[in-house]
Write a protein that holds these residues in place. Structure first.
Motif, PDB file in Angstrom:
ATOM      1  N   GLY A  53       9.467  78.971  85.642  1.00 16.77           N
ATOM      2  CA  GLY A  53       9.787  77.685  85.720  1.00 16.77           C
ATOM      3  C   GLY A  53      11.200  77.555  86.520  1.00 16.77           C
ATOM      4  O   GLY A  53      11.574  78.395  87.222  1.00 16.77           O
ATOM      5  N   SER A  54      12.068  76.434  85.834  1.00 15.83           N
ATOM      6  CA  SER A  54      13.445  76.484  86.431  1.00 15.83           C
ATOM      7  C   SER A  54      14.358  77.001  85.719  1.00 15.83           C
ATOM      8  O   SER A  54      15.701  77.051  85.881  1.00 15.83           O
ATOM      9  N   THR A  55      14.178  77.921  84.836  1.00 13.31           N
ATOM     10  CA  THR A  55      14.909  78.693  83.620  1.00 13.31           C
ATOM     11  C   THR A  55      15.060  80.092  84.092  1.00 13.31           C
ATOM     12  O   THR A  55      14.045  80.732  84.283  1.00 13.31           O
ATOM     13  N   THR A  56      16.344  80.490  84.215  1.00 17.42           N
ATOM     14  CA  THR A  56      16.634  82.226  84.644  1.00 17.42           C
ATOM     15  C   THR A  56      17.533  82.670  83.526  1.00 17.42           C
ATOM     16  O   THR A  56      18.271  81.897  83.239  1.00 17.42           O
ATOM     17  N   TRP A  57      17.090  83.890  83.018  1.00 20.15           N
ATOM     18  CA  TRP A  57      18.128  84.133  81.834  1.00 20.15           C
ATOM     19  C   TRP A  57      18.210  85.678  81.904  1.00 20.15           C
ATOM     20  O   TRP A  57      17.054  86.372  82.555  1.00 20.15           O
ATOM     21  N   SER A  58      18.872  86.332  81.242  1.00 18.79           N
ATOM     22  CA  SER A  58      18.908  88.052  81.150  1.00 18.79           C
ATOM     23  C   SER A  58      18.454  88.183  80.017  1.00 18.79           C
ATOM     24  O   SER A  58      18.515  87.724  78.918  1.00 18.79           O
ATOM     25  N   THR A  59      17.660  89.383  79.932  1.00 17.88           N
ATOM     26  CA  THR A  59      16.838  89.837  78.811  1.00 17.88           C
ATOM     27  C   THR A  59      16.483  91.263  78.991  1.00 17.88           C
ATOM     28  O   THR A  59      17.079  92.035  80.035  1.00 17.88           O
ATOM     29  N   LEU A  72       7.745  91.157  77.331  1.00 17.19           N
ATOM     30  CA  LEU A  72       8.827  90.484  77.814  1.00 17.19           C
ATOM     31  C   LEU A  72       8.955  89.239  76.820  1.00 17.19           C
ATOM     32  O   LEU A  72       8.121  88.398  76.782  1.00 17.19           O
ATOM     33  N   PRO A  73      10.145  89.157  75.938  1.00 18.62           N
ATOM     34  CA  PRO A  73      10.191  88.231  75.028  1.00 18.62           C
ATOM     35  C   PRO A  73      10.556  86.786  75.782  1.00 18.62           C
ATOM     36  O   PRO A  73      11.340  86.950  76.944  1.00 18.62           O
ATOM     37  N   VAL A  74      10.029  85.774  75.301  1.00 15.11           N
ATOM     38  CA  VAL A  74      10.236  84.410  76.092  1.00 15.11           C
ATOM     39  C   VAL A  74      10.877  83.645  75.097  1.00 15.11           C
ATOM     40  O   VAL A  74      10.096  83.141  74.041  1.00 15.11           O
ATOM     41  N   LYS A  75      12.060  83.354  75.210  1.00 16.71           N
ATOM     42  CA  LYS A  75      12.886  82.513  74.296  1.00 16.71           C
ATOM     43  C   LYS A  75      12.347  80.947  74.092  1.00 16.71           C
ATOM     44  O   LYS A  75      11.644  80.699  74.899  1.00 16.71           O
ATOM     45  N   ALA A  76      12.470  80.456  72.791  1.00 19.53           N
ATOM     46  CA  ALA A  76      12.092  79.297  72.686  1.00 19.53           C
ATOM     47  C   ALA A  76      12.560  78.141  73.541  1.00 19.53           C
ATOM     48  O   ALA A  76      11.844  77.107  73.905  1.00 19.53           O
ATOM     49  N   GLU A  77      13.906  78.300  74.127  1.00 18.93           N
ATOM     50  CA  GLU A  77      14.551  77.364  75.003  1.00 18.93           C
ATOM     51  C   GLU A  77      13.757  77.451  76.320  1.00 18.93           C
ATOM     52  O   GLU A  77      13.660  76.134  76.782  1.00 18.93           O
ATOM     53  N   VAL A  78      13.342  78.730  76.535  1.00 17.99           N
ATOM     54  CA  VAL A  78      12.614  78.688  77.856  1.00 17.99           C
ATOM     55  C   VAL A  78      11.037  77.853  77.597  1.00 17.99           C
ATOM     56  O   VAL A  78      10.831  77.365  78.624  1.00 17.99           O
ATOM     57  N   ARG A  80      10.333  75.695  75.757  1.00 19.23           N
ATOM     58  CA  ARG A  80      10.546  74.008  75.549  1.00 19.23           C
ATOM     59  C   ARG A  80      10.693  73.592  77.083  1.00 19.23           C
ATOM     60  O   ARG A  80      10.143  72.459  77.471  1.00 19.23           O
ATOM     61  N   ALA A  81      11.786  74.428  77.644  1.00 23.72           N
ATOM     62  CA  ALA A  81      12.048  73.738  79.213  1.00 23.72           C
ATOM     63  C   ALA A  81      10.880  73.820  80.266  1.00 23.72           C
ATOM     64  O   ALA A  81      10.697  72.782  80.905  1.00 23.72           O
ATOM     65  N   ALA A  82       9.959  74.564  79.864  1.00 18.30           N
ATOM     66  CA  ALA A  82       8.684  74.854  80.684  1.00 18.30           C
ATOM     67  C   ALA A  82       7.306  74.229  79.995  1.00 18.30           C
ATOM     68  O   ALA A  82       6.270  74.161  80.634  1.00 18.30           O
ATOM     69  N   ASP A  83       7.758  73.536  78.787  1.00 26.56           N
ATOM     70  CA  ASP A  83       6.538  73.096  77.955  1.00 26.56           C
ATOM     71  C   ASP A  83       5.281  74.063  77.766  1.00 26.56           C
ATOM     72  O   ASP A  83       4.253  73.789  78.201  1.00 26.56           O
ATOM     73  N   LEU A  84       5.648  75.247  77.476  1.00 22.89           N
ATOM     74  CA  LEU A  84       4.911  76.396  77.133  1.00 22.89           C
ATOM     75  C   LEU A  84       4.334  76.671  75.663  1.00 22.89           C
ATOM     76  O   LEU A  84       5.303  76.298  74.930  1.00 22.89           O
ATOM     77  N   ALA A  85       3.184  77.041  75.457  1.00 23.75           N
ATOM     78  CA  ALA A  85       2.856  77.480  74.042  1.00 23.75           C
ATOM     79  C   ALA A  85       1.842  78.537  74.307  1.00 23.75           C
ATOM     80  O   ALA A  85       1.439  78.874  75.173  1.00 23.75           O
ATOM     81  N   ALA A  86       1.824  79.273  73.155  1.00 24.01           N
ATOM     82  CA  ALA A  86       0.920  80.528  73.113  1.00 24.01           C
ATOM     83  C   ALA A  86      -0.327  80.113  73.829  1.00 24.01           C
ATOM     84  O   ALA A  86      -0.813  78.850  73.355  1.00 24.01           O
TER      85      ALA A  86
END
Length: 98
Positions: A53-59, A72-78, A80-86
């Motif tokens: 989405g609009s979130t970029t992070w280092s991992t 690839l782990p997807v943080k809770a913050e990401v 929430r920002a992209a409105d994603l669920a399992a």
């Protein structure tokens, strides 16, 4: 090679551990290409910059021998920002770290 970029779509899944970690499993062709060019760190990790989405992070991408790919782990913050669920299908871009 660091700086290489890969785009893919994968289903977000939640690990069955108590921590509630969510992951994307890289498609086999993408994982194979990364394995061929990346210099793995300890424990088979590969440093990366990821955009969902609009979130970029280092991992790090984590080698998963059972799956024969990287996860690839997807943080809770990401999430929430992209409105994603399992179970959601996620478009992702991964750039290998310099």
């Amino acid at each position: 090679m660091s700086g290489s970029t890969f785009s893919f779509v994968a289903e977000l899944w939640q690990h069955d551990s108590s921590g509630g970690w969510h992951f994307l499993t890289l498609p086999e062709d993408v994982a194979d290409e990364i394995c061929d060019i990346a210099a793995p760190q300890p424990f088979g990790t590969v440093r990366a910059e990821v955009t969902v989405g609009s979130t970029t992070w280092s991992t790090s991408l984590f080698a998963d021998r059972k799956l024969g790919s990287y996860v690839l782990p997807v943080k809770a913050e990401v999430r929430r920002a992209a409105d994603l669920a399992a179970g959601d299908t996620v478009s992702c871009q991964v750039r290998l770290a310099e």
